[in-house]
Structures are given as structure tokens and as C-alpha cells.
Design a protein around this motif. Sequence first.
Motif, PDB file in Angstrom:
ATOM      1  N   TYR A   1      -6.986 -10.022 -10.173  1.00 42.56           N
ATOM      2  CA  TYR A   1      -6.790  -8.829  -9.354  1.00 42.56           C
ATOM      3  C   TYR A   1      -7.541  -8.950  -8.037  1.00 42.56           C
ATOM      4  CZ  TYR A   1      -4.858  -6.112 -13.293  1.00 42.56           C
ATOM      5  OH  TYR A   1      -4.070  -5.632 -14.316  1.00 42.56           O
ATOM      6  N   SER A   2      -7.097  -8.131  -7.082  1.00 48.14           N
ATOM      7  CA  SER A   2      -7.870  -7.889  -5.863  1.00 48.14           C
ATOM      8  C   SER A   2      -7.907  -6.383  -5.629  1.00 48.14           C
ATOM      9  CB  SER A   2      -7.243  -8.589  -4.652  1.00 48.14           C
ATOM     10  OG  SER A   2      -6.014  -8.000  -4.295  1.00 48.14           O
ATOM     11  N   VAL A   3      -9.018  -5.897  -5.071  1.00 43.13           N
ATOM     12  CA  VAL A   3      -9.177  -4.479  -4.808  1.00 43.13           C
ATOM     13  C   VAL A   3     -10.000  -4.315  -3.535  1.00 43.13           C
ATOM     14  CG1 VAL A   3     -11.262  -4.335  -6.261  1.00 43.13           C
ATOM     15  CG2 VAL A   3      -9.921  -2.261  -5.800  1.00 43.13           C
ATOM     16  N   ASP A   4      -9.681  -3.305  -2.740  1.00 44.17           N
ATOM     17  CA  ASP A   4     -10.473  -3.012  -1.551  1.00 44.17           C
ATOM     18  C   ASP A   4     -11.857  -2.528  -1.963  1.00 44.17           C
ATOM     19  OD1 ASP A   4      -8.213  -3.628  -0.122  1.00 44.17           O
ATOM     20  OD2 ASP A   4      -7.648  -1.540   0.260  1.00 44.17           O
ATOM     21  N   SER A   5     -12.814  -2.631  -1.046  1.00 46.42           N
ATOM     22  CA  SER A   5     -14.189  -2.253  -1.365  1.00 46.42           C
ATOM     23  C   SER A   5     -14.347  -0.764  -1.624  1.00 46.42           C
ATOM     24  CB  SER A   5     -15.127  -2.675  -0.236  1.00 46.42           C
ATOM     25  OG  SER A   5     -14.752  -2.070   0.988  1.00 46.42           O
ATOM     26  N   ASP A   6     -13.334   0.058  -1.251  1.00 47.06           N
ATOM     27  CA  ASP A   6     -13.395   1.486  -1.549  1.00 47.06           C
ATOM     28  C   ASP A   6     -12.593   1.844  -2.799  1.00 47.06           C
ATOM     29  OD1 ASP A   6     -10.826   1.109  -0.662  1.00 47.06           O
ATOM     30  OD2 ASP A   6     -10.936   2.552   0.981  1.00 47.06           O
ATOM     31  N   GLY A   7     -12.082   0.827  -3.507  1.00 47.34           N
ATOM     32  CA  GLY A   7     -11.334   1.071  -4.728  1.00 47.34           C
ATOM     33  C   GLY A   7      -9.835   1.210  -4.533  1.00 47.34           C
ATOM     34  N   GLN A   8      -9.379   1.182  -3.285  1.00 50.49           N
ATOM     35  CA  GLN A   8      -7.954   1.302  -3.019  1.00 50.49           C
ATOM     36  C   GLN A   8      -7.249  -0.052  -3.205  1.00 50.49           C
ATOM     37  OE1 GLN A   8      -6.486   4.384  -2.268  1.00 50.49           O
ATOM     38  NE2 GLN A   8      -8.562   5.071  -2.790  1.00 50.49           N
ATOM     39  N   ASN A   9      -5.933   0.042  -3.429  1.00 50.84           N
ATOM     40  CA  ASN A   9      -5.083  -1.147  -3.506  1.00 50.84           C
ATOM     41  C   ASN A   9      -5.548  -2.136  -4.573  1.00 50.84           C
ATOM     42  OD1 ASN A   9      -3.457  -0.255  -1.259  1.00 50.84           O
ATOM     43  ND2 ASN A   9      -5.126  -0.926   0.089  1.00 50.84           N
TER      44      ASN A   9
END
Length: 422
Positions: A157-165
Amino acid sequence: MKYCENCGAQLSDDARFCTACGADQNTQKPEGHLHEEKPMPKKKKHWWKVILITVIIVAVLGGVGFGAMFYLNKSSKSDFRIGNMVNGNVVFEKDDWIYLTNWHGSTLKKIKKDREIELVPENKTYYAVYPTFAGNKIYYSYLYTFFLSGTNLAGFYSVDSDGQNNTQLTTLSTLEGYSYINEYEDQLYYINYKDHGIHRSDMNNQSEKVLTNGQWADYDASTGDINKTSGYDNLILQDGWLYFIYRTTQAGDEAGIYKVRPDGSEQQQLVKTRAIDGKAYMTRNAIILNDKLYFIVQGTDEESGKPFSKLYVSNIDGTEVTDTGISGVACYNVTDEWIYYGQNEQSENSYSGATALYRQRTDGTEKKRLYVSDSKDLVINNILFIKDKVYCQLVRVTEGDGKITERDYFTMNMDGSDPAKL
């Protein structure tokens, strides 16, 4: 009676012109002056040049002083990136946020002072391993502890540092998973549990390429047993090289520490496991710091039948291998001056589960115990450094099957003072 000043002829006192040469006799210079001197022009004092030279000298000297100070600060400051990665990156830091995996009801959470933000919610079936920042995203493997039915969420997985996407880039099946994720020139390099080989892909996990195949074979689906033959582990990127460990249960001369270019060229063996100890069969947990290479060598004593686990250090090219004197080591991390390590209090020859945390200087002096677990089944699993603090992951392991039933963290100052659970 007077004389001509031009030719010296004798003239009358009232003669205006010389009767011999015709020179005018009224052009005499004032008394006391033989000739007229033109005043010397005053030299212009170029103060701007003096000021400019002074400024340049001060700037150069100041710049050298500042540059030397910056260089010393830079060279004396530990880079804990590799040591923390080898310890699973279970805790990491970016932009003053502390990120934690599998903690207090979250798969991935970030904290700052009294603030907590959940990035990936908890799922009792799954847990995150080896999270790594690359660009503005966090990449991690999402693995399952058991899988009965329903949708398989295990994957990379990949996720933005704010938890989005939060995006599943690929689906992972039994025995699959990515570890030691490194980013280099917009490419991801990692170990794939499926074959324990070194793989490479782009940032979206497309066009995956196998650089080395680990030949991790003979999986028995009915029993879950794996007949391990050989594989790659401990992949770390440093100064344009990929360093890795080649592990094999056959204890051949190939086992040891290697480095290779990201394109797969110039592969070199740096450390040969059997050359260090003839009873050794495995090298693990290699950490690079300040041009030194630290690593654990494991084996079994043929006479006693007991396992051993010793920590060694060498130059980064594998030369001058030295025993640090630390045995029974389960996990460790290093700073400029200190080695922090987990050790089993029951036996120094057992590396299965660390019940105490120690530190000693890199020269082998000043050994001190910093922490001891209140239960033999609550063990130290990882040791990490963030902003002059030591972070340790505690895991509770059930006796017999060795399953992890609980994860928690405690932190302390680098000298062991002010220990506290998060």
C-alpha cells in the motif's frame, strides 16, 4: 655693476637687457629660490579597496569557520535511517510527527505532543510492516495474521502522510510481503517474501523486476512449513550501493554480506559468514554508520548444541572484522558512541527474545543495563532512535507457538533516564 644671469656679461646697474645676448634682466626669481618646484599631487587614498579587501578577508575566514562548524556538526550527527530500518521502522519521524505502527487500535498512527491522528484503522486480521517514507507518501506492507474468508486485503500500500489516498498497489498472498523498502531515483527496491529475492519497481509498483531470486522454496501448504534453502535479506541503500545479506541454511561460503549497484552490476561479497566463525551459518541485522559495518553472526556450537548470536563490526568494505564482545544479542542499534542491544537475561547464549536493554560504548567499555522486562514473555523486539530518544517496541509472545498477542512501545532518554510507556 651687475652681470647677465643668462650669459654672464658685465652690465651697468640700470641695464634692462643684456647688451651681449639680449636677455631680459627683470625675470629674476625671488630670493632664496633657485628653481620653482611644482607641488607633488596628493595620492588618492582608495578607502573602498581597503574596505573591500577587509570584507573579503573577514568573509573568507568567517566562511571557513562556519563551514568547518557545519562539517563537524554534520559528520558528528548520527544518521539513524539505516539502523531504524533494520529494526523494522516501526517508529519513524517526519516534520515533527512521530509515526507508530500497530499501536493502540491503529495500524498506522501519528502523534505530536497531545495530538493523535489515525492514518490506517486497525484490523484484527492484518498488521503493517516496514513502513517507509518515499517522496510524500508512506509505503507499507499490510499482512494478515490469519485469513479465513472474504476479501483479501493483504497487499502493498501507499498512503499520504495525512491518511488520505490509502491505495492498495498490489495484492499479496500467503508468504508474500515487502520489507526493507528503499527509494532511489524514483524506483523502489525491496525484499519480496515470496522468494526472498531483491525486487525493483516504480513508485506505483508497476513493471516489477526481479534483480535476484532468493530460491526460498518447498512450501508445504498443508502444514505451513517452509524448507528454507537460501534467500536475501536486510536490503539497505547507502551512497549509490545496495547492501544486502545472503542467508542460507546450508552454511556455504556464499553466505554473508554483499553490495551491488542498483542496476545489478558490480556485485561484491564483503563479509563471508563462515570465515568469521566456522560454526556460524547466518548473518543478520547489518547496520552501516560512520563507514562502519555492524552485523550479527549466528550459529550452533557443535559441542554443546547451544545456539550463539554475536555482534561484530568491520570497516564498510568488510575488512578488519572485530568482535564487539556482545553475545546473546536479539536486536540492536548503534549511535556514534554507543551500542544499544536487547539480550535475554536468562542466558547470554539465547537470542530468542530480549528481556533486557543494555548499552555499551563502541570501544566495549561502560556496559549498563537500561531496562528489564517484568515478564519473560514480554520481550523487546526493536530498538530505534528519534530526536535524542530511544524507542523500543515490546511484544507479548505466547509460549509454544510464538505468536504475538500484544504490541506496545516505551521510550527513554539516551542515557536510560525517564523511561515511560507511550
